[in-house]
Design an enzyme around this catalytic site. Structure first.
Site, PDB file in Angstrom:
ATOM      1  N   GLY A   1       0.779  -1.228   0.000  1.00 36.57           N
ATOM      2  CA  GLY A   1       0.000   0.000   0.000  1.00 36.57           C
ATOM      3  C   GLY A   1       0.807   1.274   0.000  1.00 36.57           C
TER       4      GLY A   1
ATOM      5  N   CYS B   1      -5.469  -9.714  -2.121  1.00 42.59           N
ATOM      6  CA  CYS B   1      -4.883  -8.426  -1.700  1.00 42.59           C
ATOM      7  C   CYS B   1      -5.599  -7.334  -2.472  1.00 42.59           C
ATOM      8  CB  CYS B   1      -3.389  -8.423  -2.004  1.00 42.59           C
ATOM      9  SG  CYS B   1      -2.551  -6.845  -1.767  1.00 42.59           S
ATOM     10  N   ASN B   2      -6.256  -6.429  -1.768  1.00 42.50           N
ATOM     11  CA  ASN B   2      -6.992  -5.360  -2.441  1.00 42.50           C
ATOM     12  C   ASN B   2      -6.074  -4.461  -3.251  1.00 42.50           C
ATOM     13  OD1 ASN B   2     -10.066  -5.083  -1.409  1.00 42.50           O
ATOM     14  ND2 ASN B   2      -8.802  -5.973   0.202  1.00 42.50           N
TER      15      ASN B   2
ATOM     16  N   CYS C   1      -8.914  -4.041   2.937  1.00 39.57           N
ATOM     17  CA  CYS C   1      -7.602  -4.682   2.916  1.00 39.57           C
ATOM     18  C   CYS C   1      -7.791  -6.016   3.610  1.00 39.57           C
ATOM     19  CB  CYS C   1      -6.558  -3.837   3.643  1.00 39.57           C
ATOM     20  SG  CYS C   1      -4.964  -4.666   3.893  1.00 39.57           S
ATOM     21  N   THR C   2      -7.282  -7.089   3.014  1.00 40.45           N
ATOM     22  CA  THR C   2      -7.541  -8.407   3.595  1.00 40.45           C
ATOM     23  C   THR C   2      -6.894  -8.577   4.964  1.00 40.45           C
ATOM     24  OG1 THR C   2      -5.709  -9.318   2.277  1.00 40.45           O
ATOM     25  CG2 THR C   2      -7.949  -9.586   1.405  1.00 40.45           C
ATOM     26  N   HIS C   3      -5.921  -7.741   5.300  1.00 38.98           N
ATOM     27  CA  HIS C   3      -5.330  -7.789   6.638  1.00 38.98           C
ATOM     28  C   HIS C   3      -6.303  -7.335   7.726  1.00 38.98           C
ATOM     29  CE1 HIS C   3      -1.333  -8.086   4.714  1.00 38.98           C
ATOM     30  NE2 HIS C   3      -0.898  -8.493   5.889  1.00 38.98           N
TER      31      HIS C   3
END
Length: 266
Positions: free
Chosen positions: A46, A77-78, A191-193
């Site tokens: 990012g 992952c975006n 965000c996948t996190h």
């Protein structure tokens, strides 16, 4: 398409945020062999330029596809999806599923008409997100905030650490302090996190908002695209990482609940 029952689904992310997608995928396809690839040497995506993200994602996925022959690749992952999805689809013959911010379901959920979106700096500035807003949130208000600290916080938590609570406060206040932010009732975790630290975020928002992410939608899409295919998962899956692999024991402990039993480095 490779129809070998042991042919894996490849999940790719800059780090381990894509585990949220893997967890959803396990619900839909419990017998599917999975390889999880984390570009730890490149994290965080990012904060990189679009050209850097595109080069890393396309290069690594090309090498992984050639080596492991996956039946399907998911860019979990975006940031990488919003930047590099089209490029990767152009160069690889493997079916590819991307990850996009869950703006459409958020627009259906909101009661106040005001939606918050937390993502990386690279994700929230993409025209892709503008287009999703125009198509699915027309008549709603979408407030965006870049919260890059949440990526590292999620990685710390996965390894058994305790992130600084101030990180979550800053993320929440970044949205709530925007004009009209007091009307936010739904927050897109773009965000996948970020779902890995959803509990901490909920507390920072005073437990007054609902969260939505794309993991279930991605899992359903993968299940649809592999419908009718045979799967043969005979052992624990494994992760592939780039980088120096620090905190290996702690990292493996964090991965085991997701069905990952070992870590390889490339």
């Amino acid at each position: 398409m490779n129809q070998n029952p042991s042919s894996p689904i490849l999940l790719f992310d800059s780090g381990f945020g894509g585990l949220t997608v893997l967890a959803a995928l396990r619900e839909h396809l419990p017998q599917a062999p999975v390889i999880y690839a984390a570009d730890l040497a490149g994290i965080p995506y990012g904060e990189k330029t679009e050209a850097e993200v595109a080069a890393r994602a396309a290069g690594l996925l090309g090498r992984l596809a050639e080596r492991f022959h996956p039946r399907l690749i998911c860019i979990a992952c975006n940031t990488a999806s919003t930047i590099a999805l089209g490029m990767v689809r152009d160069v690889l013959e493997t079916p590819i599923v991307g990850t996009v911010p869950a703006i459409k379901p958020a627009a259906a959920m909101t009661q106040t008409g005001t939606i918050g979106l937390l993502g990386t700096a690279a994700t929230i500035r993409q025209a892709y997100v503008d287009n999703l807003e125009a198509e699915f949130a027309n008549g709603k208000r979408l407030l965006r905030h870049a919260a890059p600290e949440l990526v590292a916080a999620a990685e710390t938590k996965l390894r058994g650490g305790t992130p600084d609570p101030a990180i979550f406060t800053r993320a929440a206040q970044g949205l709530l302090h925007k004009e009209g932010g007091d009307r936010i009732d739904t927050v897109v975790l773009a965000c996948t996190h970020f779902p890995l630290v959803q509990q901490e975020l909920a507390e920072a928002f005073g437990n007054k908002v609902r969260f939505i992410d794309g993991a279930q939608g991605i899992a359903r899409r993968i299940a649809y695209l592999t419908q009718g295919q045979s799967f043969d998962r005979r052992e624990d899956d494994f992760a592939i990482v780039t980088g120096d692999g620090q905190n290996n024991a702690a990292l493996l402990g964090g991965l085991e609940p997701f069905g990952i039993g070992r870590i390889l480095r490339i």
